[in-house]
Design an enzyme around this catalytic site. Structure first.
Site, PDB file in Angstrom:
ATOM      1  N   LYS A  35       0.784  -1.222   0.000  1.00 54.81           N
ATOM      2  CA  LYS A  35       0.000   0.000   0.000  1.00 54.81           C
ATOM      3  C   LYS A  35       0.823   1.282   0.000  1.00 54.81           C
ATOM      4  O   LYS A  35       0.350   2.324  -0.448  1.00 54.81           O
ATOM      5  CB  LYS A  35      -0.952   0.010   1.197  1.00 54.81           C
ATOM      6  CG  LYS A  35      -1.857  -1.201   1.209  1.00 54.81           C
ATOM      7  CD  LYS A  35      -3.299  -0.956   1.278  1.00 54.81           C
ATOM      8  CE  LYS A  35      -3.953  -0.152   0.241  1.00 54.81           C
ATOM      9  NZ  LYS A  35      -5.378  -0.393   0.083  1.00 54.81           N
TER      10      LYS A  35
ATOM     11  N   ASP B  94      -8.186  -0.261   7.355  1.00 57.37           N
ATOM     12  CA  ASP B  94      -8.314  -1.510   8.094  1.00 57.37           C
ATOM     13  C   ASP B  94      -6.932  -2.076   8.364  1.00 57.37           C
ATOM     14  O   ASP B  94      -6.788  -3.249   8.657  1.00 57.37           O
ATOM     15  CB  ASP B  94      -9.233  -2.503   7.370  1.00 57.37           C
ATOM     16  CG  ASP B  94      -9.092  -2.427   5.877  1.00 57.37           C
ATOM     17  OD1 ASP B  94      -7.993  -2.089   5.405  1.00 57.37           O
ATOM     18  OD2 ASP B  94     -10.075  -2.713   5.178  1.00 57.37           O
TER      19      ASP B  94
HETATM   20  C1  PLP Z   1      -3.112  -6.424   1.940  1.00 57.06           C
HETATM   21  C2  PLP Z   1      -4.163  -5.854   1.080  1.00 57.06           C
HETATM   22  N1  PLP Z   1      -4.446  -6.463  -0.082  1.00 57.06           N
HETATM   23  C3  PLP Z   1      -5.393  -5.978  -0.902  1.00 57.06           C
HETATM   24  C4  PLP Z   1      -6.110  -4.851  -0.572  1.00 57.06           C
HETATM   25  C5  PLP Z   1      -7.223  -4.411  -1.489  1.00 57.06           C
HETATM   26  O1  PLP Z   1      -7.044  -3.195  -2.061  1.00 57.06           O
HETATM   27  P1  PLP Z   1      -8.298  -2.343  -2.545  1.00 57.06           P
HETATM   28  O2  PLP Z   1      -9.017  -1.864  -1.317  1.00 57.06           O
HETATM   29  O3  PLP Z   1      -7.669  -1.284  -3.337  1.00 57.06           O
HETATM   30  O4  PLP Z   1      -9.193  -3.213  -3.353  1.00 57.06           O
HETATM   31  C6  PLP Z   1      -5.838  -4.182   0.622  1.00 57.06           C
HETATM   32  C7  PLP Z   1      -6.543  -2.954   0.989  1.00 57.06           C
HETATM   33  O5  PLP Z   1      -6.399  -2.411   2.040  1.00 57.06           O
HETATM   34  C8  PLP Z   1      -4.839  -4.699   1.470  1.00 57.06           C
HETATM   35  O6  PLP Z   1      -4.527  -4.106   2.640  1.00 57.06           O
END
Ligand code: PLP
Length: 386
Positions: free
Chosen positions: A87, A127
């Site tokens: 992220k 989150d």
């Molecule tokens: C570890 C991880 N993978 C995938 C995602 C998914 O990303 P998005 O909310 O852009 O769909 C998140 C989002 O917080 C994440 O923390």
């Protein structure tokens, strides 16, 4: 600024259909859709960040044999610019662009150039992973951060955010309500606040758009690494999805008119299927969410800004069970791959796809295929009971 919820969405409990949600969505014609956005190139910006290095792309021949394909590679985002998830690619680029814009520049100034130049508080809801990344970048540019979290995220995630020096605000609300709260806080700060959120809505598009652009670095790296490993381009790329910003970035990257454009497989937890439900409905549908070990994917509202791209460009979407995600965490761990539950959802997803001949055909997967599994977070920072 509008609150993150609605507009233009209808609300439905994912349990209203007797607990049944759609398990699979396929639209092969979307593979030839072309993203109208300019190609993002954020690599030069990321390369200049302290601690930048491409994350590993790991060849996993035992998984390829299990799944009946030529190659499975895992893009392991367990250590990305010093943090345990992908992220920061989005948060760093977006914060730079937003602060640069306030200084009158439409380029991404470096974090050193921005340090100490502005007096404001960076606000976010999260989150877990996004908020930690925002807090980390805020610290690097010398600004305070106020990060809002739902109470049910892990203690480790809360400690990690506070450990970056941010003010942690814990709310006994689901993620989507926490986003609305953070939005109101940023609004009340006026020019002294900067909201850094990956969901977008009318009137709040620039920052989420820059976050999506920032993720492009991950896909450019994966393409180059595949070529350097002597492997063909990807047949299928997984996108573990919450609000849909990462999937949007995948579609923006891979939907450029190439005849061999890969399938982009949107992956969600069974209990938070807002994208797959929306794809079936042809419009955004909010769903009620419950507990999931895949914290970063546990979102009930598709980002309105991501929706047109998801609607037009998504050729495959699937939901994964909690148990299957946990099993995938263990299996990746036994292969020496550090993958938290969100990241391991990619393996659970391709398992559910490859076991079904009709889904394989829909997704264009066969014995010659190259599957790229995005493992978006570390297990160490996002632990589950194994
Ligand atoms: C570890 C991880 N993978 C995938 C995602 C998914 O990303 P998005 O909310 O852009 O769909 C998140 C989002 O917080 C994440 O923390």
């Amino acid at each position: 600024m509008e609150p993150a919820r609605k507009p233009h969405s209808r609300s439905r409990s994912s349990r209203e259909n007797g607990g049944v949600t759609h398990a699979w969505y396929s639209n092969p014609s979307a593979r030839s859709w072309i993203s109208p956005k300019p190609v993002a190139d954020t690599r030069a910006f990321h390369r200049a960040l302290p601690g930048y290095a491409p994350t590993r792309l790991i060849n996993a021949p035992t998984l390829a044999a299990e799944l009946g394909v030529a190659h499975v590679v895992v893009k392991e985002e367990s250590l990305r610019i010093g943090l345990p998830a992908f992220k920061i690619l989005g948060a760093s680029y977006a914060i730079s662009r937003a602060l640069s814009a306030r200084l009158g520049s439409d380029e991404a100034l470096s974090l050193e150039q921005l340090h100490g130049k502005l007096d404001l508080t960076i606000v976010a809801a999260t989150d877990g992973n996004h908020g930690r990344a925002v807090a980390h970048v805020a610290r690097l540019v010398g600004l305070p951060a106020r990060i809002h979290v739902p109470a049910d995220i892990t203690t480790e995630a809360k400690q990690a955010i506070a450990g970056e020096g941010a003010e942690l605000v814990v709310l006994d609300e689901p993620y989507d309500a926490v986003v609305r709260h953070a939005t109101a806080v940023a609004e009340s700060l006026g020019e002294k606040g900067l909201l850094v959120q990956d969901s977008s809505w009318p009137g709040y598009e620039d920052v989420p758009g820059w976050i999506v652009e920032g993720y492009s670095t991950l896909f450019s790296e994966a393409d180059e690494q595949l070529a350097a490993m002597g492997l063909p381009p990807a047949t299928l790329v997984t996108a573990p999805s919450g609000v849909g910003a990462l999937a949007e970035a995948a579609l923006d990257h891979y939907r450029r008119g190439a005849s061999d454009a890969p399938t982009v497989l949107v992956v969600e937890p069974e209990g938070a299927p807002c994208i797959i439900e929306s794809l079936h409905a042809g419009e955004r549908v909010d769903v009620e969410i419950g507990f999931s070990i895949m914290k970063g994917l546990n979102c009930g509202v598709v980002s309105p800004g991501a929706w047109p791209t998801l609607r037009d460009g998504t050729d495959a979407s699937i939901v994964v069970a909690e148990k299957a995600a946990a099993e995938a965490v263990r299996d990746l761990q036994s292969l020496g791959i550090d993958s938290g539950p969100c990241g391991a959802s990619s393996l659970a997803a391709v398992r559910a796809l490859c076991a079904d001949p009709a889904r394989r055909a829909d997704a264009g997967v066969d014995e010659h295929s190259v599957l790229v599994l995005l493992s978006t977070e570390s297990l160490v920072a996002n632990p589950i009971d194994l």
